[in-house]
Design a protein around this motif. Sequence first.
Motif, PDB file in Angstrom:
ATOM      1  N   GLU A   1       0.854  -1.192   0.000  1.00 41.79           N
ATOM      2  CA  GLU A   1       0.000   0.000   0.000  1.00 41.79           C
ATOM      3  C   GLU A   1       0.885   1.236   0.000  1.00 41.79           C
ATOM      4  O   GLU A   1       1.785   1.360   0.837  1.00 41.79           O
ATOM      5  N   PRO A   2       0.639   2.159  -0.913  1.00 44.33           N
ATOM      6  CA  PRO A   2       1.458   3.376  -0.933  1.00 44.33           C
ATOM      7  C   PRO A   2       1.198   4.276   0.270  1.00 44.33           C
ATOM      8  O   PRO A   2       0.080   4.319   0.782  1.00 44.33           O
ATOM      9  N   ASP A   3       2.236   4.963   0.708  1.00 48.51           N
ATOM     10  CA  ASP A   3       2.110   5.936   1.792  1.00 48.51           C
ATOM     11  C   ASP A   3       2.044   7.318   1.121  1.00 48.51           C
ATOM     12  O   ASP A   3       3.069   7.895   0.737  1.00 48.51           O
ATOM     13  N   ILE A   4       0.826   7.803   0.964  1.00 50.02           N
ATOM     14  CA  ILE A   4       0.596   8.994   0.129  1.00 50.02           C
ATOM     15  C   ILE A   4       1.395  10.205   0.626  1.00 50.02           C
ATOM     16  O   ILE A   4       1.999  10.936  -0.170  1.00 50.02           O
ATOM     17  N   GLU A   5       1.410  10.391   1.947  1.00 48.24           N
ATOM     18  CA  GLU A   5       2.125  11.566   2.480  1.00 48.24           C
ATOM     19  C   GLU A   5       3.624  11.470   2.231  1.00 48.24           C
ATOM     20  O   GLU A   5       4.267  12.439   1.807  1.00 48.24           O
ATOM     21  N   ALA A   6       4.169  10.277   2.504  1.00 47.48           N
ATOM     22  CA  ALA A   6       5.617  10.108   2.304  1.00 47.48           C
ATOM     23  C   ALA A   6       5.975  10.280   0.833  1.00 47.48           C
ATOM     24  O   ALA A   6       7.012  10.880   0.496  1.00 47.48           O
ATOM     25  N   ILE A   7       5.105   9.793  -0.048  1.00 41.67           N
ATOM     26  CA  ILE A   7       5.380   9.919  -1.491  1.00 41.67           C
ATOM     27  C   ILE A   7       5.382  11.402  -1.888  1.00 41.67           C
ATOM     28  O   ILE A   7       6.258  11.859  -2.633  1.00 41.67           O
ATOM     29  N   ALA A   8       4.416  12.152  -1.355  1.00 46.32           N
ATOM     30  CA  ALA A   8       4.351  13.585  -1.689  1.00 46.32           C
ATOM     31  C   ALA A   8       5.625  14.286  -1.216  1.00 46.32           C
ATOM     32  O   ALA A   8       6.213  15.106  -1.941  1.00 46.32           O
ATOM     33  N   GLU A   9       6.066  13.942  -0.006  1.00 45.16           N
ATOM     34  CA  GLU A   9       7.293  14.564   0.532  1.00 45.16           C
ATOM     35  C   GLU A   9       8.509  14.254  -0.327  1.00 45.16           C
ATOM     36  O   GLU A   9       9.293  15.132  -0.681  1.00 45.16           O
ATOM     37  N   LYS A  10       8.645  12.962  -0.649  1.00 45.91           N
ATOM     38  CA  LYS A  10       9.809  12.538  -1.449  1.00 45.91           C
ATOM     39  C   LYS A  10       9.745  13.139  -2.857  1.00 45.91           C
ATOM     40  O   LYS A  10      10.777  13.495  -3.433  1.00 45.91           O
ATOM     41  N   ALA A  11       8.529  13.254  -3.386  1.00 47.36           N
ATOM     42  CA  ALA A  11       8.393  13.819  -4.741  1.00 47.36           C
ATOM     43  C   ALA A  11       8.876  15.264  -4.730  1.00 47.36           C
ATOM     44  O   ALA A  11       9.573  15.718  -5.644  1.00 47.36           O
ATOM     45  N   GLU A  12       8.524  15.965  -3.678  1.00 47.88           N
ATOM     46  CA  GLU A  12       8.927  17.369  -3.559  1.00 47.88           C
ATOM     47  C   GLU A  12      10.453  17.489  -3.456  1.00 47.88           C
ATOM     48  O   GLU A  12      11.085  18.346  -4.061  1.00 47.88           O
ATOM     49  N   GLU A  13      11.004  16.549  -2.693  1.00 55.37           N
ATOM     50  CA  GLU A  13      12.442  16.584  -2.420  1.00 55.37           C
ATOM     51  C   GLU A  13      13.266  16.126  -3.635  1.00 55.37           C
ATOM     52  O   GLU A  13      14.281  16.718  -3.966  1.00 55.37           O
ATOM     53  N   VAL A  14      12.799  15.050  -4.290  1.00 53.06           N
ATOM     54  CA  VAL A  14      13.632  14.407  -5.311  1.00 53.06           C
ATOM     55  C   VAL A  14      13.123  14.614  -6.734  1.00 53.06           C
ATOM     56  O   VAL A  14      13.897  14.915  -7.647  1.00 53.06           O
ATOM     57  N   LEU A  15      11.801  14.442  -6.922  1.00 60.14           N
ATOM     58  CA  LEU A  15      11.291  14.419  -8.288  1.00 60.14           C
ATOM     59  C   LEU A  15      11.079  15.820  -8.859  1.00 60.14           C
ATOM     60  O   LEU A  15      11.495  16.096  -9.994  1.00 60.14           O
ATOM     61  N   LEU A  16      10.473  16.706  -8.087  1.00 51.04           N
ATOM     62  CA  LEU A  16      10.184  18.049  -8.629  1.00 51.04           C
ATOM     63  C   LEU A  16      11.448  18.791  -9.068  1.00 51.04           C
ATOM     64  O   LEU A  16      11.467  19.385 -10.148  1.00 51.04           O
ATOM     65  N   PRO A  17      12.527  18.724  -8.283  1.00 49.79           N
ATOM     66  CA  PRO A  17      13.748  19.404  -8.757  1.00 49.79           C
ATOM     67  C   PRO A  17      14.245  18.828 -10.091  1.00 49.79           C
ATOM     68  O   PRO A  17      14.717  19.581 -10.951  1.00 49.79           O
ATOM     69  N   LEU A  18      14.086  17.515 -10.282  1.00 49.25           N
ATOM     70  CA  LEU A  18      14.534  16.927 -11.552  1.00 49.25           C
ATOM     71  C   LEU A  18      13.669  17.405 -12.713  1.00 49.25           C
ATOM     72  O   LEU A  18      14.165  17.717 -13.798  1.00 49.25           O
ATOM     73  N   ILE A  19      12.339  17.462 -12.454  1.00 49.45           N
ATOM     74  CA  ILE A  19      11.422  17.887 -13.520  1.00 49.45           C
ATOM     75  C   ILE A  19      11.744  19.300 -13.996  1.00 49.45           C
ATOM     76  O   ILE A  19      11.564  19.629 -15.165  1.00 49.45           O
ATOM     77  N   SER A  20      12.199  20.131 -13.070  1.00 50.23           N
ATOM     78  CA  SER A  20      12.494  21.498 -13.505  1.00 50.23           C
ATOM     79  C   SER A  20      13.723  21.521 -14.419  1.00 50.23           C
ATOM     80  O   SER A  20      13.957  22.479 -15.142  1.00 50.23           O
ATOM     81  N   GLU A  21      14.499  20.431 -14.414  1.00 49.69           N
ATOM     82  CA  GLU A  21      15.684  20.348 -15.294  1.00 49.69           C
ATOM     83  C   GLU A  21      15.356  19.673 -16.620  1.00 49.69           C
ATOM     84  O   GLU A  21      15.943  19.980 -17.648  1.00 49.69           O
TER      85      GLU A  21
END
Length: 453
Positions: free
Chosen positions: A157-177
């Motif tokens: 089962e996904p942990d929605i809050e943890a995923i949102a946090e990690k996405a902000e930390e890791v994924l969003l910065p990559l997307i801006s590149e």
Amino acid sequence: MPDLIKTAKFGGTSMADFLAMTRCAQIVKKDPDKKVLVVSATSGTTNLLTQLFDSTCADEKRGILKQIRERHLTIAKSLDREAEISVKLINLLDELDEVSLSAKTVTPQLKDKLLSFGEMLSSTIFAEVVSQVTGEEVYWLDAREVMITDHHHTAAEPDIEAIAEKAEEVLLPLISEGRVVTQGFIGSTKNGRTTTLGRGGSDYSAALFAEAINADVLEIWTDVTAVYTTDPRIVPDARPITEISFDEAAELSVFGAKVLHPATMVPAVRKNIRVYVGSSIQPEKPGTWILKETRSHPVIRAISLRRDQTLITVHSLDMLHQHGFLARLFRVLSKHKISVDLVTTSEVSVSLTLDTGANAPGRENFNEEVRKELSEFCQVEIENNLSLIALVGNNLHTTSGLSGPVFGALEDINVRLICHGASSHNLCFLVDSKSAEGVVQVLHKKFITDRIK
Ligand code: ADP
Ligand code: ASP
Ligand code: MG
């Protein structure tokens, strides 16, 4: 940042070989908004990895490992940077050999670890194909850095809050590149153990990624041009659906339409993300938009079929005018983590269905022990080889004169259980698996093909 953010998922057949991957990369190239690209394993690889897990024979394991190695290194041969990418693939393949051949115990953790290599390998190649086709720098991300789950191996089962946090930390910065290629299906516990979301789970992963980055659109690129009025493999003249609502699509997938994993719509509904289903083989053909609101609201939009259903019927005369029986029954089922799909009751009996398909999570939970426990307070009857058919649409619960024509069309069929009224979006029933495809064909002709003519 682009104006729109789209998450695009490419399934197994879309990753079949270099040509299929190139077609997907061309779809990506045409649209700068497609920022997060979520991929499945190459087609058939997850099945091979499952065989690898199930195998107890070292020779057989070596044969499977060789097949997996060859198919990925063959695709890599078509890359401009074959040497660099092959090194990465060989590292993964060597690790897979090591994990598989050295395993002493067969556990769900091991299964998840082995199965995760499918997506790790395909994504490594696909990131390079996208880079080659677009000429852009493409970032490869290990989905396990973001897709945090519980430790329920093989159906985490996904942990929605943890995923949102990690996405902000890791994924969003990559997307801006630039664009990011990552894996569907796989995740990680907080302690770093690899998990998977269950078979077909890449659609769900893509929806979770889309939710976590507040994407505007989730695209599911697959081997059919759209969501159809029923599985085109069963009814060749099934029609592509132009628009379908979130609710209808959710019902359709829960009731067996393999084109979407049953949980895909959950994040889309939470964040009102528009979903597009299209073909990576014929991307120019119109696909399906899955939206919160649709322009049309047909009573029957589509028909789905779910095989491998088991019907459990429990009888007890003690139920007559008594209370507490249902609570006791469901306590036993809950204790053994048995997931019940449909329920019907009479004064002295209760019928319920369980999904016992090869990939159904927890299918082995209904065992002899449960049967014995139930037998202490009721008679238990079990029927296998049944299939669930669902008519999916709108206002089915309030449309008068519907069940007459539906069941009238099935005069010679033994309908085992009917659920009507609980949902406004479906009417469903169980039939013998042998007659199931014929039933879908008859109903599709009567309620969809003949109506549209
Ligand atoms: P992918 O590998 O892209 O995830 P899947 O095999 O999981 O693709 O899902 C696509 C398949 O779903 C189609 O080939 C089709 O046979 C099946 N399918 C079942 N029901 C439907 C439906 N209503 N519309 C479209 N496809 C369906
Ligand atoms: N590769 C996984 C499977 O075959 C996940 C997916 O393709 O959605 O089940
Ligand atoms: Mg799928």
